[in-house]
Design a protein around this motif. Structure first.
Motif, PDB file in Angstrom:
ATOM      1  N   ASP A   1       1.897 -16.803  34.167  1.00 20.67           N
ATOM      2  CA  ASP A   1       2.127 -16.699  32.433  1.00 20.67           C
ATOM      3  C   ASP A   1       2.730 -18.430  31.921  1.00 20.67           C
ATOM      4  N   LEU A   2       3.328 -18.655  32.493  1.00 21.19           N
ATOM      5  CA  LEU A   2       3.654 -20.174  32.190  1.00 21.19           C
ATOM      6  C   LEU A   2       2.912 -21.104  32.467  1.00 21.19           C
ATOM      7  N   VAL A   3       2.315 -20.910  33.622  1.00 23.61           N
ATOM      8  CA  VAL A   3       1.098 -22.074  34.057  1.00 23.61           C
ATOM      9  C   VAL A   3       0.140 -21.924  33.210  1.00 23.61           C
ATOM     10  N   LEU A   4      -0.459 -20.647  32.840  1.00 24.29           N
ATOM     11  CA  LEU A   4      -1.408 -20.311  32.026  1.00 24.29           C
ATOM     12  C   LEU A   4      -1.175 -21.065  30.634  1.00 24.29           C
ATOM     13  N   LYS A   5       0.073 -20.867  29.992  1.00 24.62           N
ATOM     14  CA  LYS A   5       0.460 -21.606  28.976  1.00 24.62           C
ATOM     15  C   LYS A   5       0.409 -22.998  29.067  1.00 24.62           C
ATOM     16  N   ASP A   6       0.626 -23.675  29.949  1.00 25.05           N
ATOM     17  CA  ASP A   6       0.907 -25.120  30.080  1.00 25.05           C
ATOM     18  C   ASP A   6      -0.622 -25.545  30.058  1.00 25.05           C
ATOM     19  N   LEU A   7      -1.518 -25.012  30.659  1.00 22.05           N
ATOM     20  CA  LEU A   7      -3.010 -25.273  30.748  1.00 22.05           C
ATOM     21  C   LEU A   7      -3.684 -25.146  29.300  1.00 22.05           C
ATOM     22  N   VAL A   8      -3.355 -24.056  28.529  1.00 22.29           N
ATOM     23  CA  VAL A   8      -3.860 -23.854  27.363  1.00 22.29           C
ATOM     24  C   VAL A   8      -3.208 -24.949  26.410  1.00 22.29           C
ATOM     25  N   HIS A   9      -1.943 -25.146  26.569  1.00 24.23           N
ATOM     26  CA  HIS A   9      -1.471 -25.876  25.461  1.00 24.23           C
ATOM     27  C   HIS A   9      -1.828 -27.403  25.509  1.00 24.23           C
TER      28      HIS A   9
ATOM     29  N   MET B   1      -7.149 -19.744  37.093  1.00 25.92           N
ATOM     30  CA  MET B   1      -6.182 -20.091  35.839  1.00 25.92           C
ATOM     31  C   MET B   1      -7.096 -20.759  34.828  1.00 25.92           C
ATOM     32  N   ILE B   2      -7.724 -22.090  35.478  1.00 22.34           N
ATOM     33  CA  ILE B   2      -8.453 -22.706  34.469  1.00 22.34           C
ATOM     34  C   ILE B   2      -9.316 -21.849  33.759  1.00 22.34           C
ATOM     35  N   ALA B   3     -10.056 -21.100  34.040  1.00 27.10           N
ATOM     36  CA  ALA B   3     -11.312 -20.237  33.554  1.00 27.10           C
ATOM     37  C   ALA B   3     -10.284 -19.439  32.392  1.00 27.10           C
ATOM     38  N   ASP B   4      -9.275 -18.592  32.927  1.00 25.31           N
ATOM     39  CA  ASP B   4      -8.481 -17.909  31.837  1.00 25.31           C
ATOM     40  C   ASP B   4      -7.747 -18.713  30.899  1.00 25.31           C
ATOM     41  N   ALA B   5      -7.604 -20.069  31.104  1.00 24.69           N
ATOM     42  CA  ALA B   5      -7.174 -20.913  30.261  1.00 24.69           C
ATOM     43  C   ALA B   5      -8.144 -21.659  29.158  1.00 24.69           C
ATOM     44  N   GLY B   6      -9.378 -21.076  29.341  1.00 27.06           N
ATOM     45  CA  GLY B   6     -10.346 -21.524  28.306  1.00 27.06           C
ATOM     46  C   GLY B   6     -11.179 -22.591  28.743  1.00 27.06           C
ATOM     47  N   GLY B   7     -10.903 -23.144  30.228  1.00 22.38           N
ATOM     48  CA  GLY B   7     -11.387 -24.277  30.727  1.00 22.38           C
ATOM     49  C   GLY B   7     -12.837 -24.025  31.442  1.00 22.38           C
ATOM     50  N   ASN B   8     -13.772 -24.972  31.481  1.00 16.42           N
ATOM     51  CA  ASN B   8     -14.916 -24.879  32.381  1.00 16.42           C
ATOM     52  C   ASN B   8     -14.839 -25.571  33.402  1.00 16.42           C
ATOM     53  N   TYR B   9     -14.280 -25.067  34.681  1.00 19.67           N
ATOM     54  CA  TYR B   9     -13.931 -25.639  36.003  1.00 19.67           C
ATOM     55  C   TYR B   9     -15.448 -26.089  36.333  1.00 19.67           C
ATOM     56  N   LEU B  10     -15.551 -27.468  36.654  1.00 21.18           N
ATOM     57  CA  LEU B  10     -17.116 -27.922  37.092  1.00 21.18           C
ATOM     58  C   LEU B  10     -17.220 -27.270  38.558  1.00 21.18           C
ATOM     59  N   TRP B  11     -16.370 -26.737  39.330  1.00 18.60           N
ATOM     60  CA  TRP B  11     -16.932 -26.263  40.718  1.00 18.60           C
ATOM     61  C   TRP B  11     -16.681 -24.689  40.552  1.00 18.60           C
TER      62      TRP B  11
END
Length: 396
Positions: free
Chosen positions: A368-376, A278-288
């Protein structure tokens, strides 16, 4: 200065502690009846596109649900034969001769489920009135279902692993839907022996976020609402893919840390887990992200500090809801820049009236809502007007 000493990573199973599940890993046995393949040929159905743990086959006047991912390391598939209640008595008797884990006549009119992750599917399908029993009401967050509990329409059944079999059998539901963690559940075996069909749902095992949500189709078959379930999932899938595409267009992916300490161990999601995805799909670089596994990793706080002290964001610091509580429990938390810059986000503040966390209940069904939360939060400029559904900034 970073130490050159390599950190030893130890993988632990999901069953060890509920705390691990609070780090983005959700809650979620084997049927006592021996499972065999139906004596008639199964017609494959392409209706399942994301989930890995089950399939649906349409055999004309009956359908077959085949569950292969009810729990980790499941040895044999469970086959559930679902026939329309309007079939002739003779045809029903013929179908019941086919060997299976359970035979169910549909649409069912009464059901017992055992995980809060099952509740949203029933609500979205408009069949929540069929729910007659659930173990431990306090975990349920949905106000709609809580209202039915207050009205006495949903019986309290104790705990899932030690569900009150006597009360459940007295309820005599058309079907009981459970989940397995390690395999056989003795209480479910007793219920099955009484003649009540027991089905296992493995939504919690799925690591693909959309795979979890697709288990609504499992319930769609039971209630004769396949078309409705397909439509609901298609909308969730479309929304998720569009949001992911939006996030993947960013120029810079911020670094993300997760988890928190329990006693002397820091637990955080593995690189192949659904939270990491989910973090990756939200455009985040998860350190692990490069760690292998789908469960949780146990680390020392020193090794996490070494790797993540300068992380841009801290997502899901266990069940912590405030910076003050974090620092009170361990002053080392305050050394992380995400703490200092107030860039930590939690799902621990969204609760039902009896303390159940909304995230545990609804998030698997609405990735879909979790992903939007993270992207936000990770990319505020992409969804500036979006109102987060699960995550909130950590309080002071």
């Amino acid at each position: 200065m970073k130490s050159k000493t390599k950190t030893k990573i130890k993988t632990i199973p999901l069953k060890n502690t509920l705390f691990i599940i609070s780090l983005f890993i959700l809650f979620s046995c084997k049927q006592q009846t021996r499972v065999e393949t139906s004596k008639t040929a199964l017609v494959s159905s392409p209706t399942i596109t994301q989930a890995q743990g089950f399939s649906i086959a349409d055999n004309g006047d009956y359908k077959t649900i085949r569950v292969t991912g009810a729990f980790p390391e499941q040895e044999r598939p469970y086959t559930y034969i679902v026939m329309d209640s309007s079939l002739s008595r003779k045809r029903k008797q013929e179908i019941k001769k086919f060997s299976a884990s359970a035979h169910i006549e549909v649409p069912v009119s009464s059901i017992v489920v055992t995980s809060t992750t099952h509740i949203p599917s029933l609500e979205m399908l408009g069949v929540i009135n069929a729910l007659v029993g659930f173990p431990n009401h306090d975990y349920i967050s949905s106000q709609k279902t809580r209202d039915r509990i207050k009205a006495g329409a949903i019986k309290e059944l104790g705990q899932n692993e030690s569900i009150n079999t006597e009360v459940t059998i007295d309820l005599n539901p058309d079907v009981v839907v459970s989940f397995g963690v390690e395999g056989e559940n003795k209480a479910m075996e007793s219920i099955a022996r009484s003649g009540i069909p027991v089905l296992y749902n493995g939504d919690w095992v799925e690591q693909n976020p959309l795979g979890k949500a697709e288990w609504i189709k499992f319930f769609g078959v039971l209630f004769g609402k396949e078309i409705v379930a397909d439509s609901i999932f298609a909308e969730i899938e479309r929304d998720y893919i569009e949001t992911k595409k939006l996030a993947q267009g960013v120029q810079k992916k911020p670094t993300v840390m997760s988890g928190a300490m329990f006693k002397d161990v820091w637990y955080l999601p593995h690189g192949n887990s659904w939270p990491a995805k989910m973090i990756a799909d939200a455009g985040g670089n998860y350190l692990w992200k490069d760690t292998e596994g789908t469960g949780s990793i146990s680390l020392s706080i020193e090794s996490v500090l070494e790797k993540a002290q300068t992380a841009d964001f801290w997502v899901a610091p266990a069940q912590y809801a405030s910076y003050s509580k974090l620092e009170k429990d361990n002053p080392v938390y305050a050394k992380f820049e995400a703490f200092q810059n107030r860039k930590a986000y939690t799902f621990a503040t969204k609760k039902g009236e009896t303390g159940g966390l909304l995230y545990y209940e609804l998030a698997p069904n609405r990735p879909d809502l979790v992903l939007k939360d993270l992207v936000h939060f990770l990319h505020p400029n992409l969804l500036p007007d979006y109102e987060p559904q699960f995550f909130t900034p950590l309080g002071e």
